[in-house]
Design a protein around this motif. Sequence first.
Motif, PDB file in Angstrom:
ATOM      1  N   SER A  52      -1.436  46.279  50.876  1.00  0.00           N
ATOM      2  CA  SER A  52      -0.099  45.790  50.541  1.00  0.00           C
ATOM      3  C   SER A  52       0.875  46.952  50.351  1.00  0.00           C
ATOM      4  CB  SER A  52      -0.152  44.911  49.305  1.00  0.00           C
ATOM      5  OG  SER A  52      -0.487  45.661  48.179  1.00  0.00           O
ATOM      6  N   MET A  53       0.398  48.030  49.853  1.00  0.00           N
ATOM      7  CA  MET A  53       1.270  49.171  49.674  1.00  0.00           C
ATOM      8  C   MET A  53       1.650  49.751  51.037  1.00  0.00           C
ATOM      9  SD  MET A  53       0.624  52.283  47.235  1.00  0.00           S
ATOM     10  CE  MET A  53       1.769  53.532  47.049  1.00  0.00           C
ATOM     11  N   LEU A  54       0.727  49.792  51.937  1.00  0.00           N
ATOM     12  CA  LEU A  54       1.028  50.293  53.272  1.00  0.00           C
ATOM     13  C   LEU A  54       2.012  49.369  53.986  1.00  0.00           C
ATOM     14  CD1 LEU A  54      -2.451  51.500  54.522  1.00  0.00           C
ATOM     15  CD2 LEU A  54      -0.476  52.882  53.984  1.00  0.00           C
ATOM     16  N   VAL A  55       1.866  48.095  53.804  1.00  0.00           N
ATOM     17  CA  VAL A  55       2.780  47.129  54.421  1.00  0.00           C
ATOM     18  C   VAL A  55       4.181  47.313  53.827  1.00  0.00           C
ATOM     19  CG1 VAL A  55       3.285  44.667  54.659  1.00  0.00           C
ATOM     20  CG2 VAL A  55       0.964  45.498  54.959  1.00  0.00           C
ATOM     21  N   THR A  56       4.241  47.517  52.531  1.00  0.00           N
ATOM     22  CA  THR A  56       5.542  47.709  51.876  1.00  0.00           C
ATOM     23  C   THR A  56       6.214  48.981  52.388  1.00  0.00           C
ATOM     24  OG1 THR A  56       4.695  46.627  49.892  1.00  0.00           O
ATOM     25  CG2 THR A  56       6.690  47.907  49.662  1.00  0.00           C
ATOM     26  N   VAL A  57       5.459  50.048  52.513  1.00  0.00           N
ATOM     27  CA  VAL A  57       6.007  51.303  53.036  1.00  0.00           C
ATOM     28  C   VAL A  57       6.458  51.081  54.475  1.00  0.00           C
ATOM     29  CG1 VAL A  57       5.406  53.681  53.704  1.00  0.00           C
ATOM     30  CG2 VAL A  57       4.684  52.788  51.478  1.00  0.00           C
ATOM     31  N   LEU A  58       5.654  50.379  55.249  1.00  0.00           N
ATOM     32  CA  LEU A  58       6.023  50.085  56.625  1.00  0.00           C
ATOM     33  C   LEU A  58       7.294  49.247  56.683  1.00  0.00           C
ATOM     34  CD1 LEU A  58       5.122  50.414  59.584  1.00  0.00           C
ATOM     35  CD2 LEU A  58       3.938  48.254  59.332  1.00  0.00           C
ATOM     36  N   TYR A  59       7.429  48.246  55.821  1.00  0.00           N
ATOM     37  CA  TYR A  59       8.658  47.436  55.760  1.00  0.00           C
ATOM     38  C   TYR A  59       9.870  48.300  55.381  1.00  0.00           C
ATOM     39  CZ  TYR A  59       6.288  42.886  56.075  1.00  0.00           C
ATOM     40  OH  TYR A  59       5.579  41.801  56.486  1.00  0.00           O
ATOM     41  N   VAL A  60       9.682  49.193  54.436  1.00  0.00           N
ATOM     42  CA  VAL A  60      10.789  50.076  54.016  1.00  0.00           C
ATOM     43  C   VAL A  60      11.210  50.957  55.189  1.00  0.00           C
ATOM     44  CG1 VAL A  60      11.382  52.026  52.514  1.00  0.00           C
ATOM     45  CG2 VAL A  60      10.230  50.020  51.563  1.00  0.00           C
ATOM     46  N   LEU A 111      12.964  48.758  57.670  1.00  0.00           N
ATOM     47  CA  LEU A 111      14.286  48.410  57.136  1.00  0.00           C
ATOM     48  C   LEU A 111      15.230  49.602  57.235  1.00  0.00           C
ATOM     49  CD1 LEU A 111      16.059  46.292  55.726  1.00  0.00           C
ATOM     50  CD2 LEU A 111      15.209  47.204  53.555  1.00  0.00           C
ATOM     51  N   TYR A 112      14.731  50.788  56.923  1.00  0.00           N
ATOM     52  CA  TYR A 112      15.555  51.999  57.014  1.00  0.00           C
ATOM     53  C   TYR A 112      16.000  52.228  58.450  1.00  0.00           C
ATOM     54  CZ  TYR A 112      16.849  56.894  57.209  1.00  0.00           C
ATOM     55  OH  TYR A 112      17.529  58.052  57.441  1.00  0.00           O
ATOM     56  N   LEU A 113      15.071  52.119  59.399  1.00  0.00           N
ATOM     57  CA  LEU A 113      15.415  52.320  60.811  1.00  0.00           C
ATOM     58  C   LEU A 113      16.400  51.252  61.295  1.00  0.00           C
ATOM     59  CD1 LEU A 113      11.910  53.262  62.306  1.00  0.00           C
ATOM     60  CD2 LEU A 113      13.857  54.786  61.882  1.00  0.00           C
ATOM     61  N   PHE A 114      16.154  50.012  60.894  1.00  0.00           N
ATOM     62  CA  PHE A 114      17.052  48.913  61.281  1.00  0.00           C
ATOM     63  C   PHE A 114      18.462  49.141  60.709  1.00  0.00           C
ATOM     64  CE2 PHE A 114      19.005  44.800  60.393  1.00  0.00           C
ATOM     65  CZ  PHE A 114      19.061  44.269  61.677  1.00  0.00           C
ATOM     66  N   LEU A 115      18.524  49.420  59.421  1.00  0.00           N
ATOM     67  CA  LEU A 115      19.832  49.634  58.793  1.00  0.00           C
ATOM     68  C   LEU A 115      20.529  50.873  59.353  1.00  0.00           C
ATOM     69  CD1 LEU A 115      19.142  48.737  55.048  1.00  0.00           C
ATOM     70  CD2 LEU A 115      20.454  47.426  56.715  1.00  0.00           C
ATOM     71  N   SER A 116      19.763  51.920  59.609  1.00  0.00           N
ATOM     72  CA  SER A 116      20.355  53.138  60.182  1.00  0.00           C
ATOM     73  C   SER A 116      20.931  52.851  61.560  1.00  0.00           C
ATOM     74  CB  SER A 116      19.313  54.246  60.293  1.00  0.00           C
ATOM     75  OG  SER A 116      18.875  54.668  59.036  1.00  0.00           O
ATOM     76  N   ARG A 117      20.191  52.117  62.347  1.00  0.00           N
ATOM     77  CA  ARG A 117      20.635  51.867  63.720  1.00  0.00           C
ATOM     78  C   ARG A 117      21.761  50.846  63.789  1.00  0.00           C
ATOM     79  NH1 ARG A 117      20.340  53.125  68.961  1.00  0.00           N
ATOM     80  NH2 ARG A 117      20.156  51.371  70.344  1.00  0.00           N
ATOM     81  N   PHE A 118      21.668  49.764  63.077  1.00  0.00           N
ATOM     82  CA  PHE A 118      22.613  48.663  63.240  1.00  0.00           C
ATOM     83  C   PHE A 118      23.682  48.562  62.135  1.00  0.00           C
ATOM     84  CE2 PHE A 118      18.843  47.268  65.614  1.00  0.00           C
ATOM     85  CZ  PHE A 118      19.440  47.094  66.850  1.00  0.00           C
ATOM     86  N   PHE A 119      23.522  49.244  61.032  1.00  0.00           N
ATOM     87  CA  PHE A 119      24.500  49.128  59.966  1.00  0.00           C
ATOM     88  C   PHE A 119      25.140  50.477  59.637  1.00  0.00           C
ATOM     89  CE2 PHE A 119      25.650  48.988  55.419  1.00  0.00           C
ATOM     90  CZ  PHE A 119      26.616  48.003  55.474  1.00  0.00           C
ATOM     91  N   PHE A 120      24.293  51.427  59.218  1.00  0.00           N
ATOM     92  CA  PHE A 120      24.850  52.715  58.800  1.00  0.00           C
ATOM     93  C   PHE A 120      25.421  53.511  59.970  1.00  0.00           C
ATOM     94  CE2 PHE A 120      21.749  52.045  55.244  1.00  0.00           C
ATOM     95  CZ  PHE A 120      22.694  51.838  54.263  1.00  0.00           C
ATOM     96  N   GLY A 121      24.758  53.468  61.114  1.00  0.00           N
ATOM     97  CA  GLY A 121      25.244  54.198  62.296  1.00  0.00           C
ATOM     98  C   GLY A 121      26.639  53.730  62.715  1.00  0.00           C
ATOM     99  N   PRO A 122      26.815  52.412  62.971  1.00  0.00           N
ATOM    100  CA  PRO A 122      28.151  51.940  63.334  1.00  0.00           C
ATOM    101  C   PRO A 122      29.162  52.159  62.211  1.00  0.00           C
ATOM    102  CG  PRO A 122      26.520  50.301  63.967  1.00  0.00           C
ATOM    103  CD  PRO A 122      25.814  51.365  63.190  1.00  0.00           C
ATOM    104  N   LEU A 123      28.725  52.007  60.970  1.00  0.00           N
ATOM    105  CA  LEU A 123      29.635  52.226  59.846  1.00  0.00           C
ATOM    106  C   LEU A 123      30.106  53.680  59.806  1.00  0.00           C
ATOM    107  CD1 LEU A 123      30.955  50.950  57.351  1.00  0.00           C
ATOM    108  CD2 LEU A 123      28.948  51.687  56.045  1.00  0.00           C
ATOM    109  N   VAL A 124      29.193  54.607  60.018  1.00  0.00           N
ATOM    110  CA  VAL A 124      29.547  56.027  60.045  1.00  0.00           C
ATOM    111  C   VAL A 124      30.471  56.304  61.223  1.00  0.00           C
ATOM    112  CG1 VAL A 124      28.612  58.359  60.410  1.00  0.00           C
ATOM    113  CG2 VAL A 124      27.508  56.821  58.777  1.00  0.00           C
ATOM    114  N   GLN A 125      30.194  55.698  62.394  1.00  0.00           N
ATOM    115  CA  GLN A 125      31.061  55.884  63.557  1.00  0.00           C
ATOM    116  C   GLN A 125      32.458  55.346  63.279  1.00  0.00           C
ATOM    117  OE1 GLN A 125      29.109  53.972  66.829  1.00  0.00           O
ATOM    118  NE2 GLN A 125      27.662  55.666  67.181  1.00  0.00           N
TER     119      GLN A 125
END
Length: 139
Positions: free
Chosen positions: A7-15, A18-32
């Motif tokens: 479960s800890m590995l799954v949580t780390v994997l989800y994080v 989530l980080y990659l998803f948010l970086s690509r689709f939220f933070f990246g466009p927001l920074v641009q």
Amino acid sequence: MLNVDLSMLVTVLYVIILYLFLSRFFFGPLVQILNRRRELIEGRQEESRKRLEVVEKRTAEYENAMRAARNDAYRQQEAQRDKALSEKAELVAKAKQEAEAAVQEGRARLTAEAEAASRKIAVEVDSLAKKLTTAILRD
């Protein structure tokens, strides 16, 4: 101790996902978007500075032109004033000359009239003296 389970590995994997998803689709466009916005603001500020420089330059040119026009007007006024004063001096001098000429003419005329009156009186005195002598000798 720390239990590492699945479960800890799954949580780390989800994080990580989530980080990659948010970086690509939220933070990246927001920074641009924020970068584009900052570039636009800086561009507009630079344009505003340039316009302000142009306005200040034109204002300085206008003020210099106004100062030059004022100085020119003052010079013209001074020239007209000097011209009027010289014309006044000339008119006064001419009037003094005419008055002096009139006085000289009047003196000459009075002298001539006085001489004529003296001659006339001298002639009349001689005439009266002859008449008186004649009248006295007859008596």
